[in-house]
Write an enzyme that holds these catalytic residues in place. Structure first.
Site, PDB file in Angstrom:
ATOM      1  N   LYS A  14       1.034  -1.214   0.209  1.00 49.06           N
ATOM      2  CA  LYS A  14       0.095   0.043   0.157  1.00 49.06           C
ATOM      3  C   LYS A  14       0.922   1.307  -0.046  1.00 49.06           C
ATOM      4  CE  LYS A  14      -2.258  -1.089   3.720  1.00 49.06           C
ATOM      5  NZ  LYS A  14      -1.820  -2.415   4.099  1.00 49.06           N
ATOM      6  N   ARG A  89     -10.113   0.371   7.660  1.00 50.19           N
ATOM      7  CA  ARG A  89      -9.804  -1.174   7.968  1.00 50.19           C
ATOM      8  C   ARG A  89     -11.024  -1.830   8.617  1.00 50.19           C
ATOM      9  NH1 ARG A  89      -3.955  -0.040   8.331  1.00 50.19           N
ATOM     10  NH2 ARG A  89      -2.707  -1.849   8.616  1.00 50.19           N
ATOM     11  N   ARG A 134      10.860  -1.917  12.119  1.00 52.21           N
ATOM     12  CA  ARG A 134       9.577  -1.596  12.816  1.00 52.21           C
ATOM     13  C   ARG A 134       9.121  -2.912  13.833  1.00 52.21           C
ATOM     14  NH1 ARG A 134       4.660  -0.303   8.683  1.00 52.21           N
ATOM     15  NH2 ARG A 134       3.549  -1.699   9.907  1.00 52.21           N
ATOM     16  N   ARG A 145      -1.475  -9.601  13.140  1.00 52.20           N
ATOM     17  CA  ARG A 145      -1.839  -8.815  12.052  1.00 52.20           C
ATOM     18  C   ARG A 145      -2.692  -9.388  10.953  1.00 52.20           C
ATOM     19  NH1 ARG A 145       3.625  -6.196  11.292  1.00 52.20           N
ATOM     20  NH2 ARG A 145       2.639  -5.041   9.248  1.00 52.20           N
TER      21      ARG A 145
END
Ligand code: ATP
Ligand code: MG
Length: 190
Positions: A14, A89, A134, A145
């Site tokens: 994305k 989302r 991250r 996730r």
């Protein structure tokens, strides 16, 4: 350019494709993940709250996210399309986005869905963990996730389909090919 919602699983690209689209069509870009990571970096109250959710692979609560999104949208340069990266989302976020835009006389434009197999997603995220460090790119959090994506976010694909604005692009092993297909589609919209 119209507004664009870029949609897909964690690691689907994305952010990468958004950057390319922004360059080509001179648009605004709202990445909710980047907004939240900025808050964490600056040590704000919002950042402290968000960190707990993000490090656990969970979504930030809808009411909070919807406020952040509206404020960020209103801070964009007017008259240009915006690419929404990482939002909505959940169905509640999608309904709120539609209403927020309608209130301003704007619409959602088009939704671009990036379809990428899970093996590719996992290897990209693990590579990114090494490159960017991250905190949420570790195998345990990535699994969470993915689960959150399947249960809370993926159903949105049908929601956008029903809105008549969903356009899907499937990963076939080359970023340039995928980007070319997306650009051809967007060029045709102008
Ligand atoms: P990629 O950008 O590679 O597709 P991603 O989708 O996992 O990866 P981000 O969009 O940067 O990454 O989001 C990181 C985290 O920020 C999410 O896991 C979630 O905790 C939080 N977050 C971002 N956007 C939202 C949102 N719209 N609603 C709730 N939480 C969000
Ligand atoms: Mg991102």
């Amino acid at each position: 350019m119209k507004n664009i919602i870029i949609f897909g699983a964690p690691g689907s690209g994305k952010g990468t494709y958004s950057d390319e689209i922004v360059k080509r069509y001179d648009m605004g870009h709202i990445s909710t993940g980047d907004v939240l990571r900025g808050e964490i970096k600056n040590g704000t109250e919002l950042g402290k709250l968000a960190k707990g959710y993000i490090d656990n692979g969970q979504l930030i609560p809808d009411e909070l996210m919807i406020d952040i999104l509206a404020n960020t949208y209103d801070a964009q340069e007017p008259g240009k399309g915006v690419i929404f990266d990482g939002f909505p989302r959940t169905i509640a976020q999608a309904e709120a986005l539609k209403a927020m835009l309608a209130k301003r006389g704007h619409d959602m434009g088009v939704m671009i869905e990036l379809i990428v197999d899970e093996e590719t997603l996992l290897s990209r995220l693990l590579k990114r963990a090494i490159e960017q460090g991250r905190d949420d790119d570790n195998e345990e959090t990535i699994k969470k996730r993915f689960a959150v994506y399947h249960s809370q976010t993926e159903p949105l694909s049908k929601w956008f389909e029903a809105e008549g604005i969903r356009y899907a692009f499937t990963w076939k092993g080359s970023k340039d090919v995928m980007l070319g297909e997306i650009f051809d589609f967007l060029d045709g919209l102008k």
